[in-house]
Design a protein around this motif. Structure first.
Motif, PDB file in Angstrom:
ATOM      1  N   LEU A  38      20.397  29.561   1.438  1.00  0.00           N
ATOM      2  CA  LEU A  38      21.183  30.697   1.913  1.00  0.00           C
ATOM      3  C   LEU A  38      20.485  32.023   1.597  1.00  0.00           C
ATOM      4  CD1 LEU A  38      24.841  29.717   0.916  1.00  0.00           C
ATOM      5  CD2 LEU A  38      23.762  29.502   3.157  1.00  0.00           C
ATOM      6  N   SER A  39      19.885  32.088   0.430  1.00  0.00           N
ATOM      7  CA  SER A  39      19.310  33.354  -0.026  1.00  0.00           C
ATOM      8  C   SER A  39      18.067  33.770   0.748  1.00  0.00           C
ATOM      9  CB  SER A  39      18.983  33.277  -1.525  1.00  0.00           C
ATOM     10  OG  SER A  39      17.882  32.411  -1.760  1.00  0.00           O
ATOM     11  N   ILE A  40      17.320  32.804   1.309  1.00  0.00           N
ATOM     12  CA  ILE A  40      16.066  33.158   1.990  1.00  0.00           C
ATOM     13  C   ILE A  40      16.250  33.379   3.495  1.00  0.00           C
ATOM     14  CG2 ILE A  40      14.722  31.850   0.301  1.00  0.00           C
ATOM     15  CD1 ILE A  40      14.201  29.825   2.653  1.00  0.00           C
ATOM     16  N   ILE A  41      17.447  33.151   4.010  1.00  0.00           N
ATOM     17  CA  ILE A  41      17.649  33.298   5.459  1.00  0.00           C
ATOM     18  C   ILE A  41      17.294  34.701   5.945  1.00  0.00           C
ATOM     19  CG2 ILE A  41      19.405  33.361   7.271  1.00  0.00           C
ATOM     20  CD1 ILE A  41      20.718  30.946   5.949  1.00  0.00           C
ATOM     21  N   PRO A  42      17.800  35.788   5.314  1.00  0.00           N
ATOM     22  CA  PRO A  42      17.435  37.126   5.812  1.00  0.00           C
ATOM     23  C   PRO A  42      15.942  37.416   5.725  1.00  0.00           C
ATOM     24  CG  PRO A  42      19.350  37.243   4.371  1.00  0.00           C
ATOM     25  CD  PRO A  42      18.782  35.868   4.208  1.00  0.00           C
ATOM     26  N   SER A  43      15.328  37.140   4.573  1.00  0.00           N
ATOM     27  CA  SER A  43      13.912  37.450   4.408  1.00  0.00           C
ATOM     28  C   SER A  43      13.046  36.615   5.341  1.00  0.00           C
ATOM     29  CB  SER A  43      13.485  37.231   2.953  1.00  0.00           C
ATOM     30  OG  SER A  43      13.709  35.887   2.556  1.00  0.00           O
ATOM     31  N   SER A  44      13.412  35.350   5.542  1.00  0.00           N
ATOM     32  CA  SER A  44      12.643  34.491   6.446  1.00  0.00           C
ATOM     33  C   SER A  44      12.734  34.999   7.876  1.00  0.00           C
ATOM     34  CB  SER A  44      13.153  33.047   6.373  1.00  0.00           C
ATOM     35  OG  SER A  44      12.959  32.503   5.091  1.00  0.00           O
ATOM     36  N   TYR A  45      13.917  35.449   8.263  1.00  0.00           N
ATOM     37  CA  TYR A  45      14.101  35.962   9.625  1.00  0.00           C
ATOM     38  C   TYR A  45      13.256  37.209   9.862  1.00  0.00           C
ATOM     39  CZ  TYR A  45      16.209  38.436  13.535  1.00  0.00           C
ATOM     40  OH  TYR A  45      16.399  39.132  14.700  1.00  0.00           O
ATOM     41  N   PHE A  46      13.359  38.173   8.950  1.00  0.00           N
ATOM     42  CA  PHE A  46      12.632  39.425   9.139  1.00  0.00           C
ATOM     43  C   PHE A  46      11.123  39.216   9.054  1.00  0.00           C
ATOM     44  CE2 PHE A  46      16.744  41.336   7.685  1.00  0.00           C
ATOM     45  CZ  PHE A  46      17.013  42.005   8.863  1.00  0.00           C
ATOM     46  N   MET A 220      22.313  42.289   1.028  1.00  0.00           N
ATOM     47  CA  MET A 220      21.591  43.552   1.033  1.00  0.00           C
ATOM     48  C   MET A 220      20.258  43.421   1.776  1.00  0.00           C
ATOM     49  SD  MET A 220      23.420  45.895  -0.425  1.00  0.00           S
ATOM     50  CE  MET A 220      24.779  45.069   0.410  1.00  0.00           C
ATOM     51  N   GLY A 221      19.618  42.263   1.629  1.00  0.00           N
ATOM     52  CA  GLY A 221      18.381  42.009   2.354  1.00  0.00           C
ATOM     53  C   GLY A 221      18.619  41.932   3.848  1.00  0.00           C
ATOM     54  N   ALA A 222      19.742  41.314   4.247  1.00  0.00           N
ATOM     55  CA  ALA A 222      20.079  41.224   5.672  1.00  0.00           C
ATOM     56  C   ALA A 222      20.347  42.605   6.251  1.00  0.00           C
ATOM     57  CB  ALA A 222      21.297  40.322   5.866  1.00  0.00           C
ATOM     58  N   LEU A 223      20.904  43.493   5.431  1.00  0.00           N
ATOM     59  CA  LEU A 223      21.177  44.868   5.863  1.00  0.00           C
ATOM     60  C   LEU A 223      19.967  45.773   5.682  1.00  0.00           C
ATOM     61  CD1 LEU A 223      24.754  45.299   4.325  1.00  0.00           C
ATOM     62  CD2 LEU A 223      24.178  44.796   6.713  1.00  0.00           C
ATOM     63  N   GLN A 224      18.889  45.187   5.115  1.00  0.00           N
ATOM     64  CA  GLN A 224      17.663  45.926   4.828  1.00  0.00           C
ATOM     65  C   GLN A 224      17.957  47.159   3.979  1.00  0.00           C
ATOM     66  OE1 GLN A 224      16.125  46.073   9.069  1.00  0.00           O
ATOM     67  NE2 GLN A 224      14.337  45.181   8.095  1.00  0.00           N
ATOM     68  N   THR A 225      18.767  46.932   2.943  1.00  0.00           N
ATOM     69  CA  THR A 225      19.170  47.993   2.027  1.00  0.00           C
ATOM     70  C   THR A 225      18.559  47.749   0.653  1.00  0.00           C
ATOM     71  OG1 THR A 225      21.276  48.273   3.186  1.00  0.00           O
ATOM     72  CG2 THR A 225      21.121  49.174   0.964  1.00  0.00           C
ATOM     73  N   VAL A 227      18.366  48.109  -3.239  1.00  0.00           N
ATOM     74  CA  VAL A 227      19.297  48.338  -4.337  1.00  0.00           C
ATOM     75  C   VAL A 227      18.515  48.818  -5.556  1.00  0.00           C
ATOM     76  CG1 VAL A 227      21.053  47.327  -5.831  1.00  0.00           C
ATOM     77  CG2 VAL A 227      20.826  46.537  -3.463  1.00  0.00           C
ATOM     78  N   PRO A 228      18.717  50.067  -6.007  1.00  0.00           N
ATOM     79  CA  PRO A 228      18.006  50.547  -7.197  1.00  0.00           C
ATOM     80  C   PRO A 228      18.354  49.696  -8.418  1.00  0.00           C
ATOM     81  CG  PRO A 228      19.041  52.362  -6.002  1.00  0.00           C
ATOM     82  CD  PRO A 228      19.574  51.102  -5.402  1.00  0.00           C
ATOM     83  N   GLY A 229      17.342  49.340  -9.186  1.00  0.00           N
ATOM     84  CA  GLY A 229      17.561  48.535 -10.379  1.00  0.00           C
ATOM     85  C   GLY A 229      18.079  47.147 -10.067  1.00  0.00           C
ATOM     86  N   GLY A 230      17.665  46.596  -8.931  1.00  0.00           N
ATOM     87  CA  GLY A 230      18.176  45.299  -8.488  1.00  0.00           C
ATOM     88  C   GLY A 230      17.936  44.177  -9.479  1.00  0.00           C
ATOM     89  N   PHE A 231      16.773  44.181 -10.110  1.00  0.00           N
ATOM     90  CA  PHE A 231      16.433  43.120 -11.075  1.00  0.00           C
ATOM     91  C   PHE A 231      17.423  43.122 -12.240  1.00  0.00           C
ATOM     92  CE2 PHE A 231      14.208  41.732 -14.922  1.00  0.00           C
ATOM     93  CZ  PHE A 231      13.759  40.479 -14.540  1.00  0.00           C
ATOM     94  N   LEU A 232      17.691  44.303 -12.790  1.00  0.00           N
ATOM     95  CA  LEU A 232      18.606  44.404 -13.928  1.00  0.00           C
ATOM     96  C   LEU A 232      20.032  44.056 -13.523  1.00  0.00           C
ATOM     97  CD1 LEU A 232      17.286  47.680 -15.611  1.00  0.00           C
ATOM     98  CD2 LEU A 232      16.868  45.310 -16.316  1.00  0.00           C
ATOM     99  N   ILE A 233      20.434  44.499 -12.328  1.00  0.00           N
ATOM    100  CA  ILE A 233      21.784  44.192 -11.846  1.00  0.00           C
ATOM    101  C   ILE A 233      21.956  42.693 -11.674  1.00  0.00           C
ATOM    102  CG2 ILE A 233      23.363  44.453  -9.892  1.00  0.00           C
ATOM    103  CD1 ILE A 233      22.214  47.259  -9.488  1.00  0.00           C
ATOM    104  N   HIS A 234      20.951  42.058 -11.107  1.00  0.00           N
ATOM    105  CA  HIS A 234      21.011  40.605 -10.892  1.00  0.00           C
ATOM    106  C   HIS A 234      21.231  39.864 -12.214  1.00  0.00           C
ATOM    107  CE1 HIS A 234      19.925  36.848  -8.694  1.00  0.00           C
ATOM    108  NE2 HIS A 234      19.584  36.471  -9.913  1.00  0.00           N
ATOM    109  N   TRP A 235      20.443  40.217 -13.225  1.00  0.00           N
ATOM    110  CA  TRP A 235      20.552  39.520 -14.507  1.00  0.00           C
ATOM    111  C   TRP A 235      21.846  39.882 -15.241  1.00  0.00           C
ATOM    112  CZ3 TRP A 235      18.208  35.459 -16.538  1.00  0.00           C
ATOM    113  CH2 TRP A 235      17.013  35.030 -15.934  1.00  0.00           C
ATOM    114  N   PHE A 236      22.277  41.133 -15.126  1.00  0.00           N
ATOM    115  CA  PHE A 236      23.513  41.536 -15.782  1.00  0.00           C
ATOM    116  C   PHE A 236      24.701  40.764 -15.228  1.00  0.00           C
ATOM    117  CE2 PHE A 236      27.342  44.188 -15.764  1.00  0.00           C
ATOM    118  CZ  PHE A 236      27.534  44.365 -17.131  1.00  0.00           C
TER     119      PHE A 236
END
Length: 256
Positions: A38-46, A220-225, A227-236
């Motif tokens: 599911l997670s790679i669908i947007p990036s694979s498409y673009f 967010m990837g599908a919207l091509q947006t 996210v500042p500090g995405g790595f930290l947000i993901h882990w938090f």
């Protein structure tokens, strides 16, 4: 509970994530592969679209706008006595047999291919790679490049699926590493919460705890947006979901 119900429950219910610690390891591994897909669908498409469009754009630009040229004995030659720049659909192609353009002149380009006097420069995402013709052993003409791109375009039906499979396998490996690290942090969180859990339980819970941030960043990837500090947000968010799931587990009974 099937994998789709688990997916929706994992988006909002730490209580259900806590219950998943008892399921078989095979089902958890299957869920990780499903979540990664599911997670790679947007990036694979673009990426696929950009690759296909890029090849078509390059071929059309070379055929219609690029002057005849020859790369032989490590040097570019052309009837043009000045640099030629072609801008099309956000992609830049430069042909310069004069030596007037250098690698530094491409620093402001995001996506470009430059055939300079003695070297080929590729720019993708603002990062450039320089390849001297002499090291590549190139002997090419405009017709050779056009034919190469035509052949490449005809192979897209094979290249794109292979590329997506490679992305999927690489992303799955990264996801397994991420979950293993998250489960390691879970050992500290379970001590903080005063719960009696083993690493294998935490690993299963961690696999479901990453669902919310993974899907959020996929959207967010599908919207091509960006996210500042995405790595930290993901882990938090992953750590928070795991901690809340650990808190849902009853504390061990203390015998008097």
């Amino acid at each position: 509970m099937n994998i789709f119900k688990q997916f929706f429950k994992s988006l909002y219910s730490p209580k259900d994530i806590a219950l998943f610690r008892f399921q078989g390891i095979g089902k958890t591994i299957l869920y990780i592969f499903f979540l990664t897909l599911l997670s790679i669908i947007p990036s694979s498409y673009f990426l696929s679209t950009a690759l296909i469009d890029g090849v078509n754009t390059a071929r059309e630009s070379i055929e219609e706008d690029m002057p005849d040229f020859t790369i032989e004995n490590g040097q570019l030659s052309s009837e043009e006595n000045r640099p030629v720049t072609i801008n099309k659909d956000g992609f830049t192609i430069i042909v310069d047999p004069t030596g007037a353009v250098s690698e530094k002149d491409l620093s402001n380009e995001d996506n470009a291919v430059a055939l300079l006097q003695n070297e080929l420069v590729l720019v993708a995402g603002g990062q450039d790679q320089v390849h001297p013709y002499s090291m590549l052993g190139l002997n090419l003409t405009k017709n050779d490049v056009t034919q190469l791109l035509t052949n490449l375009d005809s192979m897209m039906g094979i290249l794109v699926p292979v590329m997506i499979v490679v992305i999927y396998l690489f992303s799955s490996a990264i996801k397994f590493v991420e979950i293993s690290i998250l489960a390691f942090f879970g050992l500290m969180l379970k001590n903080l919460a005063g719960r009696n859990l083993q690493y294998r339980h935490l690993w299963r819970m961690a696999a479901y705890s990453v669902t919310l941030p993974t899907i959020f960043f996929a959207i967010m990837g599908a919207l091509q947006t960006q996210v500042p500090g995405g790595f930290l947000i993901h882990w938090f968010v992953s750590l928070l979901m795991l901690y809340l799931a650990i808190k849902e587990i009853p504390k061990p009974t203390v015998k008097e």
